[in-house]
Write an enzyme that holds these catalytic residues in place. Sequence first.
Site, mmCIF file in Angstrom:
data_model
loop_
_atom_site.group_PDB
_atom_site.id
_atom_site.type_symbol
_atom_site.label_atom_id
_atom_site.label_comp_id
_atom_site.label_asym_id
_atom_site.label_seq_id
_atom_site.Cartn_x
_atom_site.Cartn_y
_atom_site.Cartn_z
ATOM 1 N N TYR A 62 31.961 41.224 38.459
ATOM 2 C CA TYR A 62 30.573 41.588 38.752
ATOM 3 C C TYR A 62 30.488 43.100 38.563
ATOM 4 O O TYR A 62 31.130 43.847 39.305
ATOM 5 C CB TYR A 62 30.212 41.236 40.196
ATOM 6 C CG TYR A 62 30.075 39.752 40.474
ATOM 7 C CD1 TYR A 62 31.188 38.951 40.707
ATOM 8 C CD2 TYR A 62 28.820 39.144 40.526
ATOM 9 C CE1 TYR A 62 31.065 37.591 40.973
ATOM 10 C CE2 TYR A 62 28.686 37.782 40.793
ATOM 11 C CZ TYR A 62 29.808 37.021 41.015
ATOM 12 O OH TYR A 62 29.678 35.677 41.271
ATOM 13 N N TYR B 33 31.442 34.414 49.989
ATOM 14 C CA TYR B 33 31.622 34.023 48.588
ATOM 15 C C TYR B 33 32.352 32.685 48.473
ATOM 16 O O TYR B 33 31.936 31.809 47.714
ATOM 17 C CB TYR B 33 32.382 35.123 47.841
ATOM 18 C CG TYR B 33 32.290 34.994 46.340
ATOM 19 C CD1 TYR B 33 31.138 35.373 45.656
ATOM 20 C CD2 TYR B 33 33.352 34.472 45.602
ATOM 21 C CE1 TYR B 33 31.044 35.239 44.281
ATOM 22 C CE2 TYR B 33 33.265 34.341 44.226
ATOM 23 C CZ TYR B 33 32.109 34.725 43.572
ATOM 24 O OH TYR B 33 32.006 34.591 42.211
ATOM 25 N N HIS C 134 40.230 30.248 41.349
ATOM 26 C CA HIS C 134 40.264 31.716 41.380
ATOM 27 C C HIS C 134 40.470 32.178 42.823
ATOM 28 O O HIS C 134 39.696 31.818 43.700
ATOM 29 C CB HIS C 134 38.956 32.306 40.850
ATOM 30 C CG HIS C 134 38.824 32.212 39.366
ATOM 31 N ND1 HIS C 134 38.012 33.043 38.642
ATOM 32 C CD2 HIS C 134 39.409 31.395 38.468
ATOM 33 C CE1 HIS C 134 38.096 32.739 37.359
ATOM 34 N NE2 HIS C 134 38.933 31.731 37.232
ATOM 35 N N LYS D 90 25.352 30.537 44.634
ATOM 36 C CA LYS D 90 25.221 29.676 45.815
ATOM 37 C C LYS D 90 24.355 28.432 45.590
ATOM 38 O O LYS D 90 24.363 27.515 46.408
ATOM 39 C CB LYS D 90 24.615 30.477 46.985
ATOM 40 C CG LYS D 90 25.549 31.505 47.550
ATOM 41 C CD LYS D 90 26.658 30.852 48.350
ATOM 42 C CE LYS D 90 27.846 31.751 48.561
ATOM 43 N NZ LYS D 90 29.135 31.145 48.331
ATOM 44 N N PRO E 76 21.040 33.999 41.209
ATOM 45 C CA PRO E 76 22.379 33.477 40.905
ATOM 46 C C PRO E 76 23.550 34.379 41.276
ATOM 47 O O PRO E 76 24.694 33.953 41.193
ATOM 48 C CB PRO E 76 22.331 33.258 39.389
ATOM 49 C CG PRO E 76 21.260 34.169 38.902
ATOM 50 C CD PRO E 76 20.268 34.287 40.001
HETATM 51 C C1 PHB Z 1 28.591 31.248 36.010
HETATM 52 O O1 PHB Z 1 29.771 31.130 35.628
HETATM 53 O O2 PHB Z 1 27.673 30.673 35.431
HETATM 54 C C2 PHB Z 1 28.288 32.091 37.183
HETATM 55 C C3 PHB Z 1 29.314 32.697 37.879
HETATM 56 C C4 PHB Z 1 29.038 33.494 38.975
HETATM 57 C C5 PHB Z 1 27.726 33.687 39.356
HETATM 58 C C6 PHB Z 1 26.689 33.074 38.675
HETATM 59 C C7 PHB Z 1 26.966 32.281 37.582
HETATM 60 O O3 PHB Z 1 27.463 34.488 40.425
#
Ligand code: PHB
Length: 396
Positions: free
Chosen positions: A202, A386, A72, A298, A294
């Site tokens: 997000y 990120y 990505h 990280k 989460p």
């Molecule tokens: C996930 O795909 O499980 C995932 C992706 C991004 C995050 C946390 C978990 O910030």
Amino acid sequence: MRTQVGIIGAGPAGLLLAQLLHLRGIESVVLETRTREEIEATIRAGVLEQGTVDLLEESGVGERMRREGLVHEGVILRFGGRSHRIDLAELTGGRSIMVYAQHEVIRDLVKARLDQGGPLLFGVKDVSLLDLDTSLPTLRFHDTEGAVHELGCDYIAGCDGFHGVSRPAIPSRVRKEYARVYPFGWFGILVEAPPATEELIYAYHERGFALVSTRSPQIQRLYLQCNPDDETGHWPDTRIWEELHTRLAGGDGWRLTEGRIFQKSVIAMRSFVVEPMQYGRLFLAGDAAHIVPPTGAKGLNLAVADVRVLAQSLAAFYHSGHSNLLERYSETALRRVWRAEHFSWWMTSMLHRFHDESPFHHRLQLSQLQYVTGSRAAATMLAENYVGLPFDEARG
Ligand code: PHB
Ligand code: APR
């Protein structure tokens, strides 16, 4: 029994450390309480930083990831009913992230370890750490038959996660712990559906945070901010979809694709760091030493960064007899740990609704989101954290 490095825990930290040491000709024994089936089936996050991807490839365990993982080059922040793309690659000189589930990383590492002939002992019980401040620290444990073993080690790596036995083995008088528990959790689901978006979303909404992630062209991973004490029974499928559609709604016509939900779980949100990450001949790595919420994914990447430093420090000791890198392990690892702690806390604070939040706070969050998506400087700050700061520049 005798080995050079005794490793407690076969999570990403323990397994990758064993692999990195093996590549440098250093012997280790990995002890794990759970079975192979259990560790390979545990659902966790799935975003790998560029540096994590590179290290897995250099370590000879990246072949399936390269084939099946999804690269990505951007990520989306959605608020006010609109999506705003952060162009990770353009802002970071071509760096990106890879979406590849943590349990797939575990499967690749377990296979590599077993192909090399181990040793990787599953189903051990009652691991205890003895004589950490002597030159022969020892691991005592019961095997699957109940027989007691003692494994003498040059060094011990505590890679046994947040609830393991390694961290408490450091006397409390030398251990300082920093913690923050968030007043919400994440409700996570796995869904049989095609991706509704090409990049992770997000979303910030007045009803709370939502995240649209993916696992494969057939399976999607979605999260919703929930109460910390929610149970899966509180969330029937209809409630989940209603809430996701509301939090992700907008005037741009984008809509989430529904599908069969086949897994539900509630994830606690906390920040935690122990200092120092070493005591005598014990070194902590990964969740044993620190936890991040989460948001930003990280956790796995920090575990990888820790064992990279630890493997290099152990190699310097075995190859040249110098223990100066080992002595500085905690100091070196903590610089990156605190950067990731700040980033994860910042992302979490910007994107979630807090129960005691005032309209003033809500306005500040929106202003911050507008700034991050509108200013190149602010977007670059998000992007470089990120995708993961380069290993040698983890600024403290
Ligand atoms: C996930 O795909 O499980 C995932 C992706 C991004 C995050 C946390 C978990 O910030
Ligand atoms: N003895 C042996 N093994 C143990 C013990 C013990 N006393 N206690 C725990 N373990 C094992 C667990 O069963 C688990 O397999 O240690 C392993 C720790 O793995 P993780 O919890 O995955 O921790 P880590 O390797 O540091 O990886 C961090 O994984 O937990 C996620 O979100 C976290 O992404 C982050 C990453």
